[in-house]
Motif scaffolding. Structure first.
Motif, PDB file in Angstrom:
ATOM      1  N   ASP A   1      -2.723  -5.113   3.406  1.00 30.60           N
ATOM      2  CA  ASP A   1      -1.266  -4.987   3.356  1.00 30.60           C
ATOM      3  C   ASP A   1      -0.723  -4.733   1.957  1.00 30.60           C
ATOM      4  OD1 ASP A   1      -1.151  -5.490   6.087  1.00 30.60           O
ATOM      5  OD2 ASP A   1      -0.978  -7.651   5.785  1.00 30.60           O
ATOM      6  N   ALA A   2      -1.419  -5.267   0.945  1.00 28.26           N
ATOM      7  CA  ALA A   2      -0.915  -5.161  -0.422  1.00 28.26           C
ATOM      8  C   ALA A   2      -2.069  -5.207  -1.412  1.00 28.26           C
ATOM      9  CB  ALA A   2       0.054  -6.305  -0.720  1.00 28.26           C
ATOM     10  N   THR A   3      -1.822  -4.641  -2.565  1.00 31.92           N
ATOM     11  CA  THR A   3      -2.752  -4.762  -3.683  1.00 31.92           C
ATOM     12  C   THR A   3      -2.236  -5.882  -4.574  1.00 31.92           C
ATOM     13  OG1 THR A   3      -3.430  -2.454  -3.617  1.00 31.92           O
ATOM     14  CG2 THR A   3      -3.659  -3.585  -5.724  1.00 31.92           C
TER      15      THR A   3
ATOM     16  N   THR B   1      -8.780  -6.801 -10.063  1.00 28.04           N
ATOM     17  CA  THR B   1      -8.263  -6.572  -8.715  1.00 28.04           C
ATOM     18  C   THR B   1      -8.671  -7.723  -7.809  1.00 28.04           C
ATOM     19  OG1 THR B   1      -8.404  -4.194  -9.069  1.00 28.04           O
ATOM     20  CG2 THR B   1      -8.154  -4.955  -6.783  1.00 28.04           C
ATOM     21  N   ILE B   2      -7.669  -8.397  -7.239  1.00 34.85           N
ATOM     22  CA  ILE B   2      -7.892  -9.536  -6.341  1.00 34.85           C
ATOM     23  C   ILE B   2      -7.942  -9.077  -4.892  1.00 34.85           C
ATOM     24  CG2 ILE B   2      -6.885 -11.710  -5.501  1.00 34.85           C
ATOM     25  CD1 ILE B   2      -5.631 -11.959  -8.366  1.00 34.85           C
ATOM     26  N   ALA B   3      -7.023  -8.200  -4.513  1.00 31.62           N
ATOM     27  CA  ALA B   3      -6.939  -7.716  -3.130  1.00 31.62           C
ATOM     28  C   ALA B   3      -6.463  -6.272  -3.136  1.00 31.62           C
ATOM     29  CB  ALA B   3      -5.976  -8.579  -2.313  1.00 31.62           C
ATOM     30  N   GLY B   4      -6.784  -5.539  -2.061  1.00 29.90           N
ATOM     31  CA  GLY B   4      -6.324  -4.163  -1.919  1.00 29.90           C
ATOM     32  C   GLY B   4      -7.127  -3.199  -2.772  1.00 29.90           C
ATOM     33  N   ALA B   5      -6.528  -2.056  -3.033  1.00 30.17           N
ATOM     34  CA  ALA B   5      -7.177  -1.019  -3.831  1.00 30.17           C
ATOM     35  C   ALA B   5      -6.103  -0.200  -4.539  1.00 30.17           C
ATOM     36  CB  ALA B   5      -8.027  -0.115  -2.933  1.00 30.17           C
TER      37      ALA B   5
ATOM     38  N   MET C   1       0.834  -1.193   0.000  1.00 27.09           N
ATOM     39  CA  MET C   1       0.000   0.000   0.000  1.00 27.09           C
ATOM     40  C   MET C   1       0.878   1.255   0.000  1.00 27.09           C
ATOM     41  SD  MET C   1      -2.748  -1.130  -0.447  1.00 27.09           S
ATOM     42  CE  MET C   1      -3.909  -2.416  -0.197  1.00 27.09           C
ATOM     43  N   GLY C   2       0.428   2.261  -0.712  1.00 34.09           N
ATOM     44  CA  GLY C   2       1.180   3.507  -0.810  1.00 34.09           C
ATOM     45  C   GLY C   2       2.219   3.515  -1.917  1.00 34.09           C
ATOM     46  N   THR C   3       2.250   2.489  -2.742  1.00 40.15           N
ATOM     47  CA  THR C   3       3.214   2.412  -3.846  1.00 40.15           C
ATOM     48  C   THR C   3       2.762   3.299  -5.002  1.00 40.15           C
ATOM     49  OG1 THR C   3       3.817   0.140  -3.295  1.00 40.15           O
ATOM     50  CG2 THR C   3       4.273   0.854  -5.542  1.00 40.15           C
ATOM     51  N   VAL C   4       3.709   4.009  -5.576  1.00 44.24           N
ATOM     52  CA  VAL C   4       3.463   4.758  -6.806  1.00 44.24           C
ATOM     53  C   VAL C   4       4.422   4.197  -7.851  1.00 44.24           C
ATOM     54  CG1 VAL C   4       3.489   7.019  -7.937  1.00 44.24           C
ATOM     55  CG2 VAL C   4       2.821   6.834  -5.524  1.00 44.24           C
TER      56      VAL C   4
END
Length: 159
Positions: free
Chosen positions: A106-108, A68-72, A51-54
């Motif tokens: 925790d992760a997308t 999309t499986i998980a995250g956002a 999360m928070g990755t650009v």
């Protein structure tokens, strides 16, 4: 007998393939190459990003379908947010900057079906790299060699 008559349904188990770093674009994003089709110029991958990755801005030479499986996540250039179960269809010629959204686990994790080249741009707006089925296979094979993993032929149409 025609070749298509000898091709059977195949299954690929996720755990049979390694997560590889999405270098040089990120030290924390990982990609799992499931299939690479050199005839159609297509890859099927999983992407996992904290999360928070650009990620860098990129331009699509072909279409991309992202499930999309998980995250956002979202694109800096759009105001929608993709969450689990969302399908994003990216047209050829589109350009955008992927961002994972905090507060959604925790992760997308996404499943990506990509056709053609992805052209990545640096912070200065200049072209930095081109990604396609060949670079995906090269990254996978290099990772397997470095870690003593017997690579699968991810370009084969069978299992």
């Amino acid at each position: 007998m025609m070749n298509f008559e000898t091709i059977d349904t195949a299954i690929i188990h996720d755990e049979d393939l390694p997560w590889t770093p999405f270098a040089p674009y990120s030290g924390t994003v990982e990609v799992k190459l499931i299939k690479a089709d050199p005839v159609r110029g297509e890859t099927v991958t999983l992407l996992r990003a904290p999360m928070g990755t650009v990620l860098p801005m990129h331009h699509h030479g072909g279409t991309v379908i992202v499930y999309t499986i998980a995250g956002a996540w979202r694109y800096a250039e759009h105001d929608w947010i993709a969450t689990p179960g969302s399908i994003v269809y990216e047209t050829a010629g589109s350009r955008h900057t992927p961002i994972t959204i905090e507060g959604h686990g925790d992760a997308t994790v996404t499943l990506n079906i990509t056709t053609g080249d992805l052209v990545y741009f640096g912070e200065d707006g200049q072209m930095a790299a081109i990604e396609n089925w060949r670079t995906a296979v090269d990254r996978y094979l290099a990772y397997c060699a470095e870690h003593g993993i017997e690579p699968r032929d991810v370009t084969h149409f069978g299992a």
